[in-house]
Design a protein around this motif. Structure first.
Motif, short mmCIF file in Angstrom:
data_model
loop_
_atom_site.label_atom_id
_atom_site.label_comp_id
_atom_site.label_asym_id
_atom_site.label_seq_id
_atom_site.Cartn_x
_atom_site.Cartn_y
_atom_site.Cartn_z
N ALA A 275 0.83 -1.20 -0.12
CA ALA A 275 0.04 -0.08 0.09
C ALA A 275 0.88 1.23 0.18
O ALA A 275 1.86 1.34 0.50
CB ALA A 275 -0.98 0.17 1.08
N ARG A 276 0.36 2.30 -0.56
CA ARG A 276 1.08 3.73 -0.61
C ARG A 276 0.76 4.12 1.00
O ARG A 276 -0.21 4.33 1.33
CB ARG A 276 0.49 4.43 -1.66
CG ARG A 276 0.98 3.96 -3.08
CD ARG A 276 0.28 4.79 -4.01
NE ARG A 276 0.97 6.13 -4.07
CZ ARG A 276 0.81 7.16 -4.80
NH1 ARG A 276 -0.27 7.00 -6.08
NH2 ARG A 276 1.17 8.27 -4.96
N GLY A 277 1.93 4.87 1.25
CA GLY A 277 1.91 5.58 2.52
C GLY A 277 2.76 5.17 3.58
O GLY A 277 3.13 3.78 3.54
N THR A 278 2.95 5.85 4.68
CA THR A 278 4.13 5.38 5.43
C THR A 278 3.41 4.63 6.66
O THR A 278 2.31 4.69 7.01
CB THR A 278 5.07 6.63 6.15
OG1 THR A 278 5.13 7.49 5.26
CG2 THR A 278 6.04 6.10 6.90
N VAL A 279 4.11 3.48 6.98
CA VAL A 279 3.79 2.56 8.13
C VAL A 279 4.53 2.65 9.59
O VAL A 279 5.95 2.69 9.21
CB VAL A 279 3.73 0.98 7.50
CG1 VAL A 279 3.25 0.22 8.90
CG2 VAL A 279 3.04 0.98 6.21
N ARG A 280 3.95 2.92 10.52
CA ARG A 280 4.66 2.55 11.92
C ARG A 280 4.20 1.63 12.67
O ARG A 280 2.73 1.32 12.67
CB ARG A 280 4.88 3.98 12.49
CG ARG A 280 5.33 5.26 11.84
CD ARG A 280 7.16 4.75 11.94
NE ARG A 280 7.92 5.87 11.31
CZ ARG A 280 8.14 7.10 11.79
NH1 ARG A 280 8.00 7.30 12.95
NH2 ARG A 280 8.66 7.94 11.06
N VAL A 281 5.04 1.06 13.53
CA VAL A 281 4.33 -0.18 14.33
C VAL A 281 4.88 0.48 16.05
O VAL A 281 5.91 0.81 16.05
CB VAL A 281 5.00 -1.42 14.20
CG1 VAL A 281 4.36 -2.72 14.91
CG2 VAL A 281 5.14 -1.65 12.53
N LYS A 286 8.98 -2.32 21.49
CA LYS A 286 9.40 -1.14 20.81
C LYS A 286 9.91 -0.12 21.91
O LYS A 286 9.04 0.10 22.94
CB LYS A 286 8.41 -0.26 19.87
CG LYS A 286 7.82 -1.15 18.72
CD LYS A 286 9.04 -1.36 17.63
CE LYS A 286 8.46 -2.15 16.33
NZ LYS A 286 9.57 -2.15 15.35
N GLY A 287 11.00 0.48 21.65
CA GLY A 287 11.58 1.39 22.63
C GLY A 287 10.76 2.66 22.79
O GLY A 287 9.87 2.79 22.03
N GLN A 288 10.78 3.34 24.15
CA GLN A 288 9.95 4.18 24.41
C GLN A 288 9.96 5.57 23.29
O GLN A 288 8.92 6.06 23.02
CB GLN A 288 10.23 4.61 25.82
CG GLN A 288 9.40 5.94 26.38
CD GLN A 288 7.84 5.56 26.31
OE1 GLN A 288 7.45 4.31 26.48
NE2 GLN A 288 6.71 6.72 26.59
#
Length: 452
Positions: A275-281, A286-288
């Motif tokens: 998909a187009r677009g930035t992804v974050r998790v 995951k660190g603070q």
């Protein structure tokens, strides 16, 4: 007080807040108080213990922060006079941000403390002097036990998201906190749900509380539309995401909730590739700083997709979330309400979409009992490729379905128990050309012993 056709409309001026707070409220764009604010602010200002049952996205944070700021009023002394307990780092940070927004024209000192980062910097800030402290229970007790936090000046204690705190096992820490703070204080408890454990906590924690319940417990906000798709397996769920996200004009800013960190990473990789677009998790591993940066990037619109486990379901307050997608159905049913409450905030419209396998449908039906409504269901679009379920995934789902049936029917022995007797029914024995008949096992005779 403004007049409407159906009677007077309450405004923030009616709460007799000071000019600094009213200016901050106006700057924040708040015009008409929400129902929970209308009922709660006068009670807290009058000094009552309050038990608030309000779902996420109803404005409950401002409902206790505004009267709290009015009571604390100005910077004084060194030790906190108000403590707000939060179950998660994300929610603690969000509460701190709300205080910053509403206290902008005051000199009040406030701080959020939480785990995931070293306590040294937090302790240094506390020693400079603090009026309002936001804290997760574990970090508060950690710093208190070190002798770096004095709580003898405490006048108000707030428990926010009390139901989540109990689900996460914080009751021992909360009881420890109640033992070390002054007995004479005002107590405020807020929860999205009103189950028996919350009732018991309220009896232990509150003195003659006034109960405010603005909506039925665990009811989704009306501005959120809901849709359910029954989907056979993980790969088909991914295919459905690909189909939905082709529409960039509708799916502009999306939060995808998964049950596990593993699924969060699988979904992130797939969406990033398809998909187009930035992804974050964001999840527990995951660190603070990484989690904070991901939230800020999503809030600013730099990121189109935020993928999260339930650790973040109550800590995201972003008004422009177009969709929440439940990639996995939550096992704690009240979390469904918190998840979908991330959209449709600030009276804007939002949409939630839930994917459910055969094993997850049972949990959907339980959620429907809690929210007292049936989630509308739609068929999979024909363009979505239905993948074949992998053997391991199929076995895992079958075992889960067995567990669910055993809970409701004590006599149920399980599909795996019945499988053996049905395995050969209707199957033709190629060797004989007749229906297969199960034979008794052949006895293996041992060697004779010599009778010598």
């Amino acid at each position: 007080m403004e007049e409407k056709e159906n009677g007077p409309t309450i405004t923030f001026d009616d709460f007799k807040l000071n000019r600094q707070l009213l200016n901050a409220v106006a700057d924040a764009g708040y015009t008409v108080p929400t129902p929970v604010q209308q009922q709660t602010i006068p009670l807290i200002t009058a000094g009552h213990d309050v038990m608030g049952i309000a779902q996420t996205g109803t404005g409950k944070t401002a409902a206790y922060v505004l009267p709290l700021l009015m009571k604390v009023k100005y910077a004084q002394g060194t030790h906190p006079r108000a403590v707000i307990l939060s179950p998660t780092r994300e929610l603690a940070m969000q509460i701190e941000e709300s205080i910053r927004l509403l206290a902008k024209y005051t000199d009040l000192r406030f701080l959020a403390i939480y785990g995931g980062v070293g306590p040294k910097t937090q302790i240094e800030e506390i020693k400079k002097g603090i009026d309002i402290l936001v804290a997760t229970p574990g970090r508060l007790m950690e710093i208190y036990m070190k002798g770096d936090l004095i709580l003898k000046e405490l006048k108000t204690l707030v428990l926010d998201e009390a139901d989540k705190m109990m689900d996460m096992g914080f009751m021992p820490q909360i009881r420890s906190i109640l033992e070390v703070i002054p007995r004479k204080r005002q107590n405020l408890l807020f929860s999205a749900t009103m189950h028996a454990r919350i009732e018991k906590l309220s009896e232990e924690f509150l003195e003659f509380p006034v109960k405010v319940e603005v909506t039925p417990a665990a009811t989704p906000v009306e501005t959120v539309s809901q849709m359910l798709y029954q989907i056979p397996n993980l790969q088909t769920k991914l295919n459905m995401l690909h189909y939905l996200f082709r529409n960039e004009e509708i799916f502009t800013r999306v939060i995808i909730f998964t049950r596990s960190k593993k699924n969060a990473e699988v979904v992130a990789e797939f969406v990033n590739d398809s998909a187009r677009g930035t992804v974050r998790v964001i999840h527990g591993n995951k660190g603070q700083n990484m989690r904070i940066n991901a939230m800020e990037a999503f809030r600013s619109g730099e990121v189109r997709f935020l993928i999260a486990t339930d650790v973040a379901s109550r800590g995201i307050d972003i008004t422009a979330v177009s969709h929440v997608i439940n990639f996995d159905v939550p096992m704690i049913y009240e979390d469904y309400v918190h998840r979908i409450g991330r959209t449709g905030r600030a009276e804007q419209e939002g949409a939630s979409i839930t994917f459910a396998t055969e094993a997850e449908i049972h949990h959907v039906r339980e959620i429907e009992k809690i929210i007292k409504m049936q989630i509308p269901e739609a068929s999979l679009p024909p363009e979505v490729e239905v993948a074949k379920t992998k053997f391991a995934e199929s076995q895992e789902m079958a075992l889960e379905v067995d567990k669910q049936k055993r809970r409701t029917d004590p006599d149920f022995k399980g599909a795996f128990h019945d499988k053996k007797q049905h395995l050969h029914e209707g199957v033709i024995d190629k060797r004989t050309g007749r229906p297969f008949e199960e034979k008794k096992p052949t006895k293996i005779r041992g060697f004779r012993r010599n009778k010598s």
